[in-house]
Enzyme design. Structure first.
Site, short mmCIF file in Angstrom:
data_model
loop_
_atom_site.label_atom_id
_atom_site.label_comp_id
_atom_site.label_asym_id
_atom_site.label_seq_id
_atom_site.Cartn_x
_atom_site.Cartn_y
_atom_site.Cartn_z
N GLY A 138 7.50 13.32 -8.23
CA GLY A 138 6.95 14.32 -7.30
C GLY A 138 5.46 14.08 -7.15
N GLY A 195 0.82 -1.20 0.00
CA GLY A 195 0.00 0.00 0.00
C GLY A 195 0.85 1.25 0.00
N ASP A 196 0.19 2.40 -0.19
CA ASP A 196 0.84 3.72 -0.16
C ASP A 196 1.91 3.87 -1.23
OD1 ASP A 196 -0.76 4.21 2.08
OD2 ASP A 196 0.74 3.36 3.43
N GLU A 197 1.71 3.27 -2.37
CA GLU A 197 2.68 3.34 -3.46
C GLU A 197 2.50 4.63 -4.27
OE1 GLU A 197 0.47 0.88 -3.09
OE2 GLU A 197 1.51 -1.04 -2.87
N GLN A 234 -4.96 -0.42 -0.99
CA GLN A 234 -3.93 -1.26 -0.38
C GLN A 234 -2.94 -1.77 -1.45
OE1 GLN A 234 -7.47 -2.18 0.80
NE2 GLN A 234 -7.03 -0.40 2.02
N LYS A 236 -0.89 5.29 -5.45
CA LYS A 236 -2.01 4.94 -6.34
C LYS A 236 -2.94 6.12 -6.58
CE LYS A 236 -3.24 1.83 -3.44
NZ LYS A 236 -2.14 1.90 -2.47
N GLY A 237 -3.16 6.91 -5.50
CA GLY A 237 -4.05 8.06 -5.62
C GLY A 237 -3.54 9.03 -6.67
N LYS A 238 -2.25 9.34 -6.60
CA LYS A 238 -1.67 10.27 -7.58
C LYS A 238 -1.81 9.71 -8.99
CE LYS A 238 2.18 11.92 -9.95
NZ LYS A 238 3.46 12.55 -10.12
N ASP A 258 12.21 10.41 -6.85
CA ASP A 258 12.91 11.60 -6.37
C ASP A 258 13.36 11.46 -4.92
OD1 ASP A 258 9.94 11.70 -6.23
OD2 ASP A 258 10.35 13.36 -4.87
N GLY A 274 -5.89 5.40 2.26
CA GLY A 274 -5.63 6.83 2.35
C GLY A 274 -4.90 7.24 1.09
N HIS A 275 -5.60 7.89 0.17
CA HIS A 275 -5.00 8.25 -1.12
C HIS A 275 -4.83 9.77 -1.17
CE1 HIS A 275 -6.66 4.28 -3.01
NE2 HIS A 275 -5.86 4.08 -1.99
#
Ligand code: GDP
Ligand code: IMO
Ligand code: MG
Length: 429
Positions: free
Chosen positions: A419, A12-14, A224, A16-18, A333, A40-41
């Protein structure tokens, strides 16, 4: 093929939202198909930052549908707050659609999540305590509330009569925070949710399939990551849904032969929140440095994320299980200015080199990472400017790093993220 999917390839937290937000420009609708507000995205749109837990990222783009599929578990009370975040930013909720088959997270599910964690003693999972596991337990046990129940008093009343005393007894047994709800208070809650959410509810499988029939583009937004998949992840240190691409079909009512391109979102290093194995973990100052440099703090719980080097044994597991056709490599980055960067290409377990991620936690406990070492690269002034110049402008050592990942996984890295903003993205498609 007018459908694109995004899955997390790690814990998770890779980002994905961006990536979902970036690709949403090309889509007509964005669909969440599993998980709940444990996700949490984070999405940066110019100077605004959004933290979405349940609403699909498409909600930020005008004219797109944002669909919550049947496989999602919904905490309606908490979703109201998230909807406020959107309307306060001047955006509309017209595009929201909620599956009539999705299950609800109730207050007692959250209490049970907390109580079960305490009951496990020193074997806690480290859940987000959002009630995800207990809500999916009820779904599988055939006693959960579904969105369609909101519109049928008889179905509601029958389930309330079963669940209220049952959950109260369970919480007493677990010595958890007790449940104050009554049959009347629950009925009141359901009535208010019916009024607030009723206009968004529909059969989302019909909606999505009709859209695909008419040539519209559907974007599936995974939550996730594959290593948290209840079947394929580091069980029992997982979430309670299928986070891999199989979950996309069961969780949306769209058949496998309608899923086109599958993007695997791969962070340039590894993080995990909560308990469970992490073979490439960096401890002490090294771990803390990466955590701070990458801003690795949970969006949902605020916990610091454990950090480590990139693990291609994990990535191979995800690519194979999900049929990943393209990679979106993120947060490169964050590795700027490292003199040396390690990538794990295998595990040494009991004197043997292992290339496939093992099921056994005890084997994982004995696994020693086999690293390939890479030379690092310098920092730069502006990610936006660099992204506008394209892939060839990236530091040579960074390109070597990316191309090694592509070669090992046999998947092209079509999106490169340097970024958090939309404009800090290189698209090689
Ligand atoms: P998700 O759960 O997969 O959507 O990821 P999160 O939002 O939980 O965590 C990813 C974090 O990294 C967020 O704060 C993003 O804004 C940020 N982010 C995404 N892509 C990049 C990137 O390429 N570089 C940097 N520095 N940050 C990024
Ligand atoms: P996104 O979508 C990272 C983790 C929790 C815990 C385990 C089980 O933002 O990538 P749960 O509350 O689901 O029963 O917790 O799963 N977890 C996540 N870790 N990102 C997430 O979502 C997560 N959602 C759940 O930390 O270890
Ligand atoms: Mg997240």
């Amino acid at each position: 093929m007018p459908s694109i999917a995004i899955v997390g390839t790690q814990w998770g937290d890779e980002g994905k939202g961006k990536i979902t937000d970036y690709l949403a420009e090309e889509a007509d609708m964005v669909v969440r198909f599993q998980g709940g507000n444990n996700a949490g995205h984070t999405i940066k749109v110019n100077d605004e930052t959004f933290k979405l837990h349940l609403l699909p990222s498409g909600i930020l783009r005008e004219g797109k549908l944002a669909v919550i599929g049947n496989g999602v578990v919904i905490n309606m009370a908490e979703m109201i707050g998230e909807m406020d975040q959107i309307t306060k930013s001047g955006r509309k909720l017209d595009g929201l659609r909620i599956s009539d088959r999705a299950h609800l997270i109730m207050g007692y599910h959250k209490k049970l999540d907390g109580a079960e964690e305490i009951y496990r003693g020193d074997k806690t999972v480290g859940t987000t305590k959002k009630g995800i596991g207990p809500s999916y337990q009820d779904k599988i046990a055939r006693s959960g509330f579904r969105v369609c129940d909101l519109f049928e008093d008889d179905a509601l009343s029958e389930k309330i009569k079963f669940n209220v005393p049952y959950k109260k007894d369970l919480l007493k047994m677990l010595q958890g925070e007790q449940c104050e709800c009554t049959e009347e208070s629950l009925m009141e809650k359901f009535t208010s949710w019916r009024n607030i959410f009723g206009k968004y509810v529909c059969d989302t499988s019909v909606l999505l399939n009709d859209a695909l029939d008419s040539g519209k583009t559907v974007l599936f937004e995974g939550a996730q990551g594959v290593m948290l998949d209840v079947d394929h992840g580091t069980y029992p240190y997982v979430t309670s849904s299928n986070t891999s691409s199989g979950g996309m079909c069961t969780g949306s009512g769209v058949a496998p032969n309608r899923i086109g391109k599958i993007f695997g979102c791969l962070k340039a290093y590894t993080t995990r929140v909560g308990e469970g194995p992490l073979v490439t973990e960096l401890y002490g100052e090294e771990g803390k440095y990466l955590m701070e440099k990458g801003g690795e703090f949970g969006v949902t719980t605020g916990r610091g994320r454990r950090c480590g080097w990139l693990d291609l044994v994990v990535a191979e597991h995800s690519v194979r299980l999900c049929g990943i056709t393209s990679l979106a490599v993120t947060k490169l980055d964050v590795l700027n200015e490292y003199r040396k960067i390690n990538v794990c290409t295998g595990y040494e377990i009991d004197g043997k080199t292992v290339k496939h991620f093992p099921a056994s936690l005890s084997k994982l406990g004995r696994a020693v990472p086999v690293y390939e070492e890479f030379d690092g690269w310098d920092d730069w002034d502006s990610s936006e400017k660099l992204a506008s110049e394209g892939y060839a402008a990236l530091p040579q050592n960074m390109r070597k790093y990316i191309e090694f990942i592509e070669k090992q996984l046999k998947v092209p890295a079509e999106i490169i993220s340097i970024g958090p903003k939309r404009s800090e993205t290189i698209d090689r498609r």
